[in-house]
Structure formats: C-alpha cells, structure tokens
Scaffold this motif. Structure first.
Motif, PDB file in Angstrom:
ATOM      1  N   LEU A   1       0.837  -1.209   0.000  1.00  0.00           N
ATOM      2  CA  LEU A   1       0.000   0.000   0.000  1.00  0.00           C
ATOM      3  C   LEU A   1       0.872   1.260   0.000  1.00  0.00           C
ATOM      4  O   LEU A   1       0.526   2.257  -0.635  1.00  0.00           O
ATOM      5  CB  LEU A   1      -0.955  -0.012   1.199  1.00  0.00           C
TER       6      LEU A   1
ATOM      7  N   ALA B   1       2.001   1.689  -3.462  1.00  0.00           N
ATOM      8  CA  ALA B   1       0.906   2.224  -4.286  1.00  0.00           C
ATOM      9  C   ALA B   1       0.813   3.741  -4.110  1.00  0.00           C
ATOM     10  O   ALA B   1       0.662   4.481  -5.097  1.00  0.00           O
ATOM     11  CB  ALA B   1      -0.410   1.547  -3.910  1.00  0.00           C
ATOM     12  N   ALA B   2       0.938   4.211  -2.861  1.00  0.00           N
ATOM     13  CA  ALA B   2       0.864   5.659  -2.593  1.00  0.00           C
ATOM     14  C   ALA B   2       2.037   6.380  -3.248  1.00  0.00           C
ATOM     15  O   ALA B   2       1.883   7.467  -3.821  1.00  0.00           O
ATOM     16  CB  ALA B   2       0.835   5.911  -1.086  1.00  0.00           C
TER      17      ALA B   2
ATOM     18  N   LYS C   1       1.348   6.527  -6.894  1.00  0.00           N
ATOM     19  CA  LYS C   1       0.268   7.476  -7.200  1.00  0.00           C
ATOM     20  C   LYS C   1       0.803   8.910  -7.171  1.00  0.00           C
ATOM     21  O   LYS C   1       0.379   9.754  -7.969  1.00  0.00           O
ATOM     22  CB  LYS C   1      -0.882   7.310  -6.204  1.00  0.00           C
TER      23      LYS C   1
ATOM     24  N   ILE D   1      -6.716   0.000  -2.006  1.00  0.00           N
ATOM     25  CA  ILE D   1      -6.056   1.312  -2.086  1.00  0.00           C
ATOM     26  C   ILE D   1      -7.099   2.410  -1.858  1.00  0.00           C
ATOM     27  O   ILE D   1      -6.872   3.370  -1.109  1.00  0.00           O
ATOM     28  CB  ILE D   1      -5.363   1.495  -3.470  1.00  0.00           C
TER      29      ILE D   1
ATOM     30  N   GLU E   1      -8.184   2.597   1.782  1.00  0.00           N
ATOM     31  CA  GLU E   1      -7.101   3.255   2.536  1.00  0.00           C
ATOM     32  C   GLU E   1      -7.169   4.768   2.380  1.00  0.00           C
ATOM     33  O   GLU E   1      -6.967   5.516   3.337  1.00  0.00           O
ATOM     34  CB  GLU E   1      -5.736   2.763   2.029  1.00  0.00           C
ATOM     35  N   GLU E   2      -7.433   5.229   1.166  1.00  0.00           N
ATOM     36  CA  GLU E   2      -7.443   6.671   0.893  1.00  0.00           C
ATOM     37  C   GLU E   2      -8.624   7.384   1.531  1.00  0.00           C
ATOM     38  O   GLU E   2      -8.514   8.535   1.933  1.00  0.00           O
ATOM     39  CB  GLU E   2      -7.497   6.915  -0.624  1.00  0.00           C
TER      40      GLU E   2
ATOM     41  N   ASN F   1      -8.019   3.995  -9.627  1.00  0.00           N
ATOM     42  CA  ASN F   1      -6.961   3.289  -8.890  1.00  0.00           C
ATOM     43  C   ASN F   1      -6.569   1.970  -9.532  1.00  0.00           C
ATOM     44  O   ASN F   1      -5.578   1.359  -9.128  1.00  0.00           O
ATOM     45  CB  ASN F   1      -7.378   3.074  -7.432  1.00  0.00           C
TER      46      ASN F   1
ATOM     47  N   SER G   1      -2.944   0.033  -9.054  1.00  0.00           N
ATOM     48  CA  SER G   1      -2.707  -1.365  -8.666  1.00  0.00           C
ATOM     49  C   SER G   1      -1.935  -2.090  -9.775  1.00  0.00           C
ATOM     50  O   SER G   1      -0.987  -2.833  -9.502  1.00  0.00           O
ATOM     51  CB  SER G   1      -4.021  -2.092  -8.319  1.00  0.00           C
TER      52      SER G   1
END
Ligand code: AN0
Ligand code: CP
Length: 321
Positions: free
Chosen positions: A17, A20-21, A24, A156, A159-160, A304, A308
């Motif tokens: 994660l 992923a952030a 992003k 994701i 989480e956001e 998203n 991923s």
C-alpha cells in the motif's frame, strides 16, 4: 513476483500500500524499469477498465504493450487436451501459449468462468496452462475465480478514504439479470480478510462464497442489519457459487429487487461510501441517487486500477532481472 493471483503474492500488504501511494504521487517514477520489455494482454472476454488501466500502467513503466482479443481476429482456441478438434476451434492453447509467450516478457490474461463445470472453473484450468506452458510471469486480469487487480485497487481506495482506523466494510450481493462470475466477490473477500477492516458479507441464502476466499468472515443474511454502522458498502452481483448445492453452480437463485442498494439501506450506515468495480447496471445493483451521491467512490476506485496494475507490473519487472 512470477504470478499475481492472490493477496498473498504481494507479501507484506502495508508495504504494498505504501508502494501504491508512492506510485500514485509519481506514476512515472519507474519509467526506466520497463525499457525494451513487452507486456502481452490477452482477453478472452470484454473489458473497459482492465484493458485501459493495465495498458496505461505498462506505459507508466516504459513498457511496450500488445493487446490481443482472442475472440476477435485470432484463431478460436481449444482449451481442453484430448478433444478431436473437428469443430470451430482452429488452434490449441498448448501451441498458442508458447507462441504468444515468445513475443513478450510478461503476460496478463482475462478468462472468465464458463459455468460449464464448477471443477474446471475453480481449478483455474485456463490460467494454470498459461503459468505452466508460457515460462513467463503471468498476472490474472480476472480469471474464473479471482480478480486481484480489482481488489488491490479497492483496498487502495479504502485506505485513501477511510475516516477511522478500522472501518466496517460490507460486501453486499445485489440483483442482476444475467449470471455473473464470483471472481470479484471472491477476491474482495480474500483481500478484506487480510486488511485492517471489520468485514461483513451479506447475501440471500444459497449465495455462500467459497470458503477458500470468504474464510471465517462474518456472514449476515439480513441486509439491513449488515448495513448498520457500515463505513463502506461494496455492492456486486454474483451467481450461485455452488458451495452448499454444487448442482446450482452458476445459477441465478434470486432477483429480489429489495437487495438493490438504495437510500433506504444507506440511511442506516455510518454515512458510508458506496463502491462497485463497474460495469454496473443502474437501478438493478444500485439506484441513480446512491451512485451519483458525493459518497460514491466508483470513479476514483476505477482510477486506482492504474495504480494497482503499475505496482504489480513493477514487481514483475523487478523479478525479471
Ligand atoms: C464481470 C463480472 O461480474 O465478473 C466483470 C466485472 C469486472 N461483469 C460482467 O460481466 C457484467
Ligand atoms: N472492473 C473491471 O475489471 O472492469 P472491466 O471489466 O471493464 O475491465
């Protein structure tokens, strides 16, 4: 990573994660990684999001991409060994796989459940052949039983948007006119079981998900009860998984429109966010007002998918070295 089909393939989920952030925030950070590498995306079924987001992810990493729609323009492929090929299928997967693999470095495959046999679908006959005979890393772009790129994007997104440390996440069945696979709810359940969330599944009787995915998640047959205090509602239709009655596998057991997600159910949640993987049939799965509400996440959730897929391809490229 040589195969991506399960949450377990990512290893430490918090790390994934964080990655992923990071991606992003700068999705071109690893642009050099994919230089002169080719991703081949093979579709046995339709797609909008998976097709576009995975191509975009590969381009983020500097890869070349080839997309093949097997049923449009390629030879029709036989998947079963031992059949006399006197029908409409001109080529066997056993030749096609190594040939396709010779043109690429990483392979993504979409091949839905056929519902012809629960055993064949749950043994992942098609994807297993790609793993075995391609000699290349293979990632699942929705197979007969799982859709991991979707669940990773869903996690994701949760989480956001989560507003407390351990949100209540409810997976709810909803009605649909056609029999749909269990891949999305299977994977969603599998991933939520690994995530730091309070996870509840709700569906009519007979729609019990396969234990290998749903584990010991809480199942609540009363949809209104399940929705109480929820922070995220994840709607999806699926056909009968055939867990309690194998002869019902792939059948539609209910079309009860009381299960369509509307303001009536959303009113008892904790001002929950609404999620769906799309494509969605409005006023079957969810009413117009719920999907259009400010708490609907369907668009950022789909966005998203690029993230991923970028994380997954990045890890597969790293393993090629
Ligand atoms: C597919 C399914 O339910 O598995 C794909 C969802 C991502 N949906 C349809 O076929 C409508
Ligand atoms: N959610 C999803 O996988 O969409 P597509 O079927 O359009 O790829």
């Amino acid at each position: 990573m040589r195969v991506f089909r399960s949450v377990k393939d990512l290893g430490n989920l918090e790390e994934a994660l964080r990655e992923a952030a990071e991606i992003k925030a700068d999705r071109f950070k690893y642009q050099e990684l994919g230089r002169n590498k080719t991703a081949l995306l093979i579709f046995f079924n339709n797609s909008l999001r998976t097709r576009l987001s995975t191509q975009k992810a590969a381009m983020n990493l500097g890869m070349n991409v080839i997309v093949l729609d097997v049923n449009q323009g390629a030879w029709k492929l036989e998947t079963e060994r031992g059949v006399v090929m006197d029908g409409d299928k001109s080529e066997h997967l056993l030749e096609a796989i190594p040939v396709m693999a010779s043109y690429c470095d990483i392979i993504g495959v979409r091949s839905f459940a056929t519902f012809e046999s629960r055993e064949n679908d749950y043994e992942e006959k098609v994807l297993e052949q790609f793993i075995k005979y391609s000699g290349k890393p293979v990632f699942f772009m929705e197979s007969a039983t799982v859709h991991p790129l979707q669940s990773f994007a869903d996690l994701i997104t949760i989480e956001e948007y989560k507003e407390c440390k351990r949100p209540k996440v409810v997976l709810t069945w909803a009605p649909h006119p056609k029999a749909l696979p269990q891949a999305v709810p299977n994977s969603f359940a599998e991933w939520m079981n690994e995530a730091d969330v309070d996870f509840v599944v709700t569906h009519p009787e007979g729609y019990e998900l396969d234990p290998q995915f749903v584990g010991d998640a809480k199942v609540e047959y009363d949809q209104m009860k399940a929705f109480e205090g929820a922070d995220f509602i994840y709607a999806k239709n699926w056909s009968c998984p055939g867990v309690t009655r194998p002869e019902d596998y792939g059948k539609i057991l209910s079309q009860d429109m009381n299960w369509t997600v509307s303001q009536r159910q959303m009113a008892v949640t904790n001002n929950a966010f609404f999620m769906h993987c799309l494509p969605v049939r409005r006023n079957m799965i969810v009413t117009d007002d719920v999907i259009e509400s400010p708490r609907s996440l369907v668009i950022p959730e789909a966005a998203n998918r690029e993230i991923s897929a970028t994380v997954v391809l990045k890890r597969m490229l790293e393993a090629l070295k």
